[in-house]
Design a protein around this motif. Sequence first.
Motif, PDB file in Angstrom:
ATOM      1  N   ILE A 170      13.990 -34.145  92.627  1.00 59.11           N
ATOM      2  CA  ILE A 170      13.634 -32.911  91.911  1.00 59.11           C
ATOM      3  C   ILE A 170      14.676 -32.595  90.837  1.00 59.11           C
ATOM      4  CG2 ILE A 170      13.268 -30.424  92.149  1.00 59.11           C
ATOM      5  CD1 ILE A 170      10.987 -32.213  93.289  1.00 59.11           C
ATOM      6  N   ILE A 187       7.063 -29.758  87.310  1.00 55.47           N
ATOM      7  CA  ILE A 187       8.322 -29.615  88.042  1.00 55.47           C
ATOM      8  C   ILE A 187       8.746 -28.156  88.170  1.00 55.47           C
ATOM      9  CG2 ILE A 187      10.037 -29.880  86.188  1.00 55.47           C
ATOM     10  CD1 ILE A 187      10.146 -31.745  89.517  1.00 55.47           C
ATOM     11  N   ILE A 201       4.340 -34.528  94.823  1.00 57.71           N
ATOM     12  CA  ILE A 201       5.273 -34.244  93.731  1.00 57.71           C
ATOM     13  C   ILE A 201       4.881 -35.033  92.486  1.00 57.71           C
ATOM     14  CG2 ILE A 201       7.668 -34.506  92.922  1.00 57.71           C
ATOM     15  CD1 ILE A 201       8.527 -34.026  95.881  1.00 57.71           C
TER      16      ILE A 201
END
Length: 172
Positions: free
Chosen positions: A139, A163, A64
């Motif tokens: 997130i 993202i 991520i």
Amino acid sequence: MEAGRYAQMGCSCGAEWIEDRLESVAICPWCGLKLTWDQLAESDHMGVAGPGCIDMSPDHFHQIMENCSFVETKNPSARSRYDSSIWTHLFSSPDVIWEITLEVTSFRGEEQLRSITISLRLSGFPVLYTSLLTADQLILLLAAIARSMQRMSDERTPLSEGIFCGHPLEAA
């Protein structure tokens, strides 16, 4: 992993993290308060919130961060029970400098995250400092920051690209 081995912890300083019950003491990652498991039952400053586990592996977290253009700085320490790193994302627009920093610890020798602390500074001024315990929290917070960054930029920001995986912000 043993059932009940890991516990979600909270401290009066505001920190939330995961602790390994096999360790002799629980240590707050923010203020450094150390208490034995017996002392926790009497403490007004730290406590067990329930069973705990951050729902992503260090590898998933790493993915991520790389997708969102964060840069990692490892904090090697031979004496620590934890592996530690700092992830930083800087973005500059004509009006403001965005600095997002995530401090992450994991249990040494385990595929288990211990704590994630995020801070956001705008042109040097602190605006956010909090703990995260789930991938969803990470997130959602990064997405909110990306949307705010995008409103102040004439072009797509690296955080928005990462993202939202290249999708338009309106659809994300």
